[in-house]
Design a protein around this motif. Structure first.
Motif, PDB file in Angstrom:
ATOM      1  N   ALA A 233       0.637  -1.104   0.162  1.00 33.48           N
ATOM      2  CA  ALA A 233       0.037  -0.069   0.004  1.00 33.48           C
ATOM      3  C   ALA A 233       1.066   1.220   0.240  1.00 33.48           C
ATOM      4  O   ALA A 233       0.830   1.792   0.914  1.00 33.48           O
ATOM      5  CB  ALA A 233      -1.004   0.117   1.214  1.00 33.48           C
ATOM      6  N   LYS A 234       1.529   1.369  -1.032  1.00 34.26           N
ATOM      7  CA  LYS A 234       2.602   2.728  -1.109  1.00 34.26           C
ATOM      8  C   LYS A 234       1.939   4.047  -1.128  1.00 34.26           C
ATOM      9  O   LYS A 234       2.641   4.939  -0.734  1.00 34.26           O
ATOM     10  CB  LYS A 234       3.491   2.532  -2.370  1.00 34.26           C
ATOM     11  CG  LYS A 234       4.489   1.186  -2.301  1.00 34.26           C
ATOM     12  CD  LYS A 234       5.399   1.344  -3.315  1.00 34.26           C
ATOM     13  CE  LYS A 234       6.625   0.390  -3.330  1.00 34.26           C
ATOM     14  NZ  LYS A 234       5.968  -0.966  -2.493  1.00 34.26           N
ATOM     15  N   SER A 235       0.632   4.020  -1.642  1.00 34.77           N
ATOM     16  CA  SER A 235      -0.250   5.422  -1.556  1.00 34.77           C
ATOM     17  C   SER A 235      -0.457   5.716  -0.147  1.00 34.77           C
ATOM     18  O   SER A 235      -1.013   6.764   0.194  1.00 34.77           O
ATOM     19  CB  SER A 235      -1.240   5.340  -2.443  1.00 34.77           C
ATOM     20  OG  SER A 235      -2.044   4.175  -2.202  1.00 34.77           O
ATOM     21  N   ILE A 248      -5.604   3.371  17.249  1.00 35.35           N
ATOM     22  CA  ILE A 248      -5.888   2.050  16.553  1.00 35.35           C
ATOM     23  C   ILE A 248      -7.200   1.622  17.601  1.00 35.35           C
ATOM     24  O   ILE A 248      -7.202   1.553  18.865  1.00 35.35           O
ATOM     25  CB  ILE A 248      -4.710   0.948  16.809  1.00 35.35           C
ATOM     26  CG1 ILE A 248      -3.483   1.498  16.381  1.00 35.35           C
ATOM     27  CG2 ILE A 248      -5.118  -0.513  16.182  1.00 35.35           C
ATOM     28  CD1 ILE A 248      -3.262   1.529  14.958  1.00 35.35           C
ATOM     29  N   PHE A 249      -8.217   1.132  16.934  1.00 33.55           N
ATOM     30  CA  PHE A 249      -9.424   0.296  17.566  1.00 33.55           C
ATOM     31  C   PHE A 249      -9.172  -1.195  17.853  1.00 33.55           C
ATOM     32  O   PHE A 249      -8.445  -1.724  16.811  1.00 33.55           O
ATOM     33  CB  PHE A 249     -10.572   0.793  16.635  1.00 33.55           C
ATOM     34  CG  PHE A 249     -11.007   2.108  16.736  1.00 33.55           C
ATOM     35  CD1 PHE A 249     -11.661   2.629  17.895  1.00 33.55           C
ATOM     36  CD2 PHE A 249     -10.804   2.651  15.545  1.00 33.55           C
ATOM     37  CE1 PHE A 249     -12.071   3.859  17.645  1.00 33.55           C
ATOM     38  CE2 PHE A 249     -11.199   4.091  15.344  1.00 33.55           C
ATOM     39  CZ  PHE A 249     -11.712   4.596  16.479  1.00 33.55           C
ATOM     40  N   GLU A 250      -9.705  -1.653  18.771  1.00 30.82           N
ATOM     41  CA  GLU A 250      -9.403  -3.023  18.897  1.00 30.82           C
ATOM     42  C   GLU A 250     -10.181  -3.919  17.588  1.00 30.82           C
ATOM     43  O   GLU A 250     -10.051  -5.318  17.290  1.00 30.82           O
ATOM     44  CB  GLU A 250      -9.998  -3.439  20.340  1.00 30.82           C
ATOM     45  CG  GLU A 250      -9.752  -4.734  20.651  1.00 30.82           C
ATOM     46  CD  GLU A 250     -10.039  -5.466  22.102  1.00 30.82           C
ATOM     47  OE1 GLU A 250     -10.028  -6.621  22.463  1.00 30.82           O
ATOM     48  OE2 GLU A 250     -10.487  -4.484  22.939  1.00 30.82           O
ATOM     49  N   HIS A 251     -11.326  -3.247  17.131  1.00 25.37           N
ATOM     50  CA  HIS A 251     -11.837  -3.779  16.102  1.00 25.37           C
ATOM     51  C   HIS A 251     -11.309  -3.712  14.820  1.00 25.37           C
ATOM     52  O   HIS A 251     -11.857  -4.083  13.694  1.00 25.37           O
ATOM     53  CB  HIS A 251     -13.266  -3.241  16.055  1.00 25.37           C
ATOM     54  CG  HIS A 251     -13.572  -1.770  15.828  1.00 25.37           C
ATOM     55  ND1 HIS A 251     -13.959  -0.993  16.910  1.00 25.37           N
ATOM     56  CD2 HIS A 251     -13.483  -1.037  14.561  1.00 25.37           C
ATOM     57  CE1 HIS A 251     -14.035   0.438  16.513  1.00 25.37           C
ATOM     58  NE2 HIS A 251     -13.787   0.224  15.000  1.00 25.37           N
ATOM     59  N   GLY A 252     -10.343  -2.975  14.695  1.00 26.83           N
ATOM     60  CA  GLY A 252      -9.649  -2.808  13.480  1.00 26.83           C
ATOM     61  C   GLY A 252      -8.633  -1.694  13.531  1.00 26.83           C
ATOM     62  O   GLY A 252      -8.897  -0.605  13.986  1.00 26.83           O
ATOM     63  N   CYS A 253      -7.576  -1.617  12.457  1.00 30.73           N
ATOM     64  CA  CYS A 253      -6.598  -0.465  12.392  1.00 30.73           C
ATOM     65  C   CYS A 253      -7.001   0.235  11.183  1.00 30.73           C
ATOM     66  O   CYS A 253      -7.301  -0.240  10.076  1.00 30.73           O
ATOM     67  CB  CYS A 253      -5.314  -1.247  12.081  1.00 30.73           C
ATOM     68  SG  CYS A 253      -4.070   0.051  11.383  1.00 30.73           S
ATOM     69  N   PRO A 254      -7.253   1.700  11.369  1.00 29.85           N
ATOM     70  CA  PRO A 254      -7.826   2.340  10.287  1.00 29.85           C
ATOM     71  C   PRO A 254      -6.669   2.523   9.127  1.00 29.85           C
ATOM     72  O   PRO A 254      -5.494   2.449   9.503  1.00 29.85           O
ATOM     73  CB  PRO A 254      -7.990   3.882  10.875  1.00 29.85           C
ATOM     74  CG  PRO A 254      -8.136   3.585  12.593  1.00 29.85           C
ATOM     75  CD  PRO A 254      -7.263   2.476  12.585  1.00 29.85           C
ATOM     76  N   LEU A 261       2.401  -0.323   9.637  1.00 30.90           N
ATOM     77  CA  LEU A 261       1.897  -0.878  10.657  1.00 30.90           C
ATOM     78  C   LEU A 261       0.920  -1.932  10.174  1.00 30.90           C
ATOM     79  O   LEU A 261       0.482  -2.858  11.244  1.00 30.90           O
ATOM     80  CB  LEU A 261       1.120  -0.188  11.636  1.00 30.90           C
ATOM     81  CG  LEU A 261       1.977   0.981  12.440  1.00 30.90           C
ATOM     82  CD1 LEU A 261       1.181   2.072  13.120  1.00 30.90           C
ATOM     83  CD2 LEU A 261       2.711  -0.008  13.467  1.00 30.90           C
ATOM     84  N   TRP A 262       0.190  -1.989   8.902  1.00 26.95           N
ATOM     85  CA  TRP A 262      -0.939  -2.876   8.619  1.00 26.95           C
ATOM     86  C   TRP A 262      -0.789  -3.470   7.304  1.00 26.95           C
ATOM     87  O   TRP A 262      -1.533  -4.367   6.810  1.00 26.95           O
ATOM     88  CB  TRP A 262      -2.283  -2.091   8.701  1.00 26.95           C
ATOM     89  CG  TRP A 262      -2.322  -0.862   7.930  1.00 26.95           C
ATOM     90  CD1 TRP A 262      -2.036   0.390   8.615  1.00 26.95           C
ATOM     91  CD2 TRP A 262      -2.742  -0.617   6.582  1.00 26.95           C
ATOM     92  NE1 TRP A 262      -2.222   1.346   7.419  1.00 26.95           N
ATOM     93  CE2 TRP A 262      -2.677   0.810   6.335  1.00 26.95           C
ATOM     94  CE3 TRP A 262      -3.099  -1.699   5.668  1.00 26.95           C
ATOM     95  CZ2 TRP A 262      -3.046   1.452   5.155  1.00 26.95           C
ATOM     96  CZ3 TRP A 262      -3.275  -0.840   4.482  1.00 26.95           C
ATOM     97  CH2 TRP A 262      -3.142   0.572   4.145  1.00 26.95           C
ATOM     98  N   LEU A 274       2.289  -5.327  11.765  1.00 28.69           N
ATOM     99  CA  LEU A 274       1.760  -5.673  13.059  1.00 28.69           C
ATOM    100  C   LEU A 274       0.546  -5.708  13.344  1.00 28.69           C
ATOM    101  O   LEU A 274      -0.179  -6.619  14.019  1.00 28.69           O
ATOM    102  CB  LEU A 274       2.159  -4.296  14.073  1.00 28.69           C
ATOM    103  CG  LEU A 274       2.029  -4.323  15.431  1.00 28.69           C
ATOM    104  CD1 LEU A 274       2.679  -5.349  16.135  1.00 28.69           C
ATOM    105  CD2 LEU A 274       2.300  -3.085  16.148  1.00 28.69           C
ATOM    106  N   PHE A 275      -0.373  -5.250  12.384  1.00 27.60           N
ATOM    107  CA  PHE A 275      -1.886  -5.589  12.273  1.00 27.60           C
ATOM    108  C   PHE A 275      -2.291  -5.848  10.853  1.00 27.60           C
ATOM    109  O   PHE A 275      -2.684  -5.135   9.941  1.00 27.60           O
ATOM    110  CB  PHE A 275      -2.542  -4.260  12.668  1.00 27.60           C
ATOM    111  CG  PHE A 275      -2.307  -3.578  13.768  1.00 27.60           C
ATOM    112  CD1 PHE A 275      -2.534  -4.197  15.071  1.00 27.60           C
ATOM    113  CD2 PHE A 275      -1.596  -2.262  13.892  1.00 27.60           C
ATOM    114  CE1 PHE A 275      -2.144  -3.665  16.340  1.00 27.60           C
ATOM    115  CE2 PHE A 275      -1.273  -1.792  15.178  1.00 27.60           C
ATOM    116  CZ  PHE A 275      -1.643  -2.456  16.353  1.00 27.60           C
ATOM    117  N   PRO A 276      -2.048  -6.971  10.801  1.00 26.96           N
ATOM    118  CA  PRO A 276      -2.390  -7.798   9.114  1.00 26.96           C
ATOM    119  C   PRO A 276      -3.632  -7.540   8.531  1.00 26.96           C
ATOM    120  O   PRO A 276      -4.693  -7.882   9.017  1.00 26.96           O
ATOM    121  CB  PRO A 276      -1.969  -9.177   9.213  1.00 26.96           C
ATOM    122  CG  PRO A 276      -2.205  -9.536  10.617  1.00 26.96           C
ATOM    123  CD  PRO A 276      -1.946  -8.308  11.475  1.00 26.96           C
ATOM    124  N   SER A 277      -3.342  -6.808   7.327  1.00 24.42           N
ATOM    125  CA  SER A 277      -4.839  -6.700   6.636  1.00 24.42           C
ATOM    126  C   SER A 277      -5.702  -5.705   7.654  1.00 24.42           C
ATOM    127  O   SER A 277      -6.788  -5.785   7.548  1.00 24.42           O
ATOM    128  CB  SER A 277      -5.553  -7.945   6.252  1.00 24.42           C
ATOM    129  OG  SER A 277      -4.893  -8.428   5.209  1.00 24.42           O
TER     130      SER A 277
END
Length: 407
Positions: A233-235, A248-254, A261-262, A274-277
């Motif tokens: 995700a280079k952009s 970061i939300f426990e329900h997902g990383c924005p 990080l994701w 650290l937070f895959p997908s």
């Protein structure tokens, strides 16, 4: 806060993630993780639900709730929204897709609307809004980062001729409700043509607003760019539209958060996010506290260049730590709500209360600059060597015990 976020780096995935950095970059990578604000399921759910109900109560009439989402078929959405009869078929989430943060928001709306369906309308169509004599449309989101998602949803609503007509006659108003907003996102959404009121719980910290030296911001941004060459995700190297969010939300990383990080690895590259997908996996959820935890004021003062004050803070009780942090940051030109919220762990409204108190006590001007009295209190705190006990911040009986002349 640092100790809590450190748990992220102590998990197996956290060790893999930090182990990818060159030795000279490990400290900056750790600083990025330590700067994250972690929001648990319970904290998010409780705060958002309370704001939804409080807002509906203040409107005092039936309100229509919609969860902000990307609308892929605008014609289908318009047709369902404009239905003049029958139950609503307006979707709270995009059908047939992996459900992101909008699913949790939509579920919260659905649960609350079931408790009072005549007053709280769950994604209604025009017929239901007319029948209930709806007074407000409330679009709910977890995080307003760049503001694009909320604005595009408002565009879809505003495209409806009836809603525009109701707004022009002041028969309805638009409200945006979010758990957190970035300052840039808040500015963009506030300027939408439907003139919405924006209600939110806290300012989302970003790499631009954290109270750090510019050199430290550049260092952390630099490793995001350097190692961003390895991700797909280079952009999004500094987050969507370079928003550089640090929440970061426990329900997902924005996707507003830096991509290292994701994001998945780029083709022919190796990278362990650290937070895959954008998912927070079970081992990493253990790092999420039940409540937002304030950061170590000593670290924050040092990062802001107030080393002398940091050395006296543990023994200085003549002003609360929140007041001293606000005065110390004001002296360094750091006055944004985002920086103050990041520093104190307080919500926007709580920060506003402390700032108002500082102005009432004559410590800050209306432009949030130190007065001579505020400067004198800060100098006295830097020289303090003994404990002084006075009323805590917020007590109506408190007034700075000495309004010193500057020397």
């Amino acid at each position: 806060m640092r100790e809590i976020n450190q748990k992220l780096l102590l998990t197996e995935r956290g060790q893999q993630w930090v182990g990818q950095f060159d030795d000279e970059d490990v400290e900056a990578a750790s600083q990025l993780v330590w700067a994250l604000t972690l929001v648990s399921h319970s904290s998010f759910q409780r705060d958002l639900s309370r704001r939804i109900l409080d807002t509906a109560t203040k409107v005092g009439a039936p309100v229509a709730f919609f969860s902000a989402r990307e609308i892929e078929d605008i014609c289908d959405f318009a047709k369902k929204l404009n239905a003049a009869e029958g139950p609503s078929e307006v979707d709270g989430v995009n059908p047939g897709h992996d459900l992101g943060s909008e699913a949790r928001v939509a579920a919260t709306i659905r649960s609350l609307c079931k408790t009072n369906p005549s007053q709280l309308l769950n994604h209604p169509n025009k017929a239901e809004m007319v029948a209930s004599q709806c007074d407000a449309i409330i679009v709910v989101d977890d995080l307003i980062g760049s503001g694009k998602r909320v604005c595009s949803y408002l565009d879809a609503l505003w495209d409806n001729r009836s809603l525009r007509s109701w707004k022009s006659r002041s028969d309805i108003r638009f409200i945006i409700l979010a758990y957190a907003v970035t300052e840039a996102g808040l500015d963009r959404v506030s300027k939408h043509k439907c003139a919405p009121e924006v209600i939110y719980g806290r300012i989302c910290p970003t790499l631009r607003t954290v109270p750090w030296f510019e050199s430290k911001k550049d260092l952390v941004s630099g490793i995001c760019k350097k190692y961003g060459a390895r991700v797909a995700a280079k952009s999004f190297i500094l987050g969507f539209r370079r928003s550089s969010a640090l929440l970061i939300f426990e329900h997902g990383c924005p996707n507003n958060v830096p991509a290292i990080l994701w994001s998945d690895p780029a083709k022919n590259k190796q990278w362990v996010p650290l937070f895959p997908s954008k998912a927070v996996l079970p081992p990493e959820t253990s790092a999420f506290p039940l409540e937002i935890v304030r950061r170590d004021p000593l670290d924050l003062l040092i990062d802001a260049g107030q080393t002398r004050l940091a050395g006296t803070l543990p023994a200085n009780l003549s002003l609360s730590q929140e007041t001293l942090l606000i005065l110390a940051f004001a002296e360094k030109g750091i006055r944004t709500p985002g920086a103050l919220s990041f520093a104190t762990g307080l919500t926007e409204s709580e920060c506003a209360t402390h700032l108002k108190s500082c102005m009432n006590w004559g410590l800050l001007t209306q432009r949030l600059r130190l007065t001579s009295s505020g400067s004198a209190e800060l100098r006295a705190a830097q020289r303090s060597e003994r404990v002084k006990v006075i009323a805590p911040l917020g007590n109506d009986g408190y007034y700075p015990q000495m309004l010193r002349k500057t020397t």
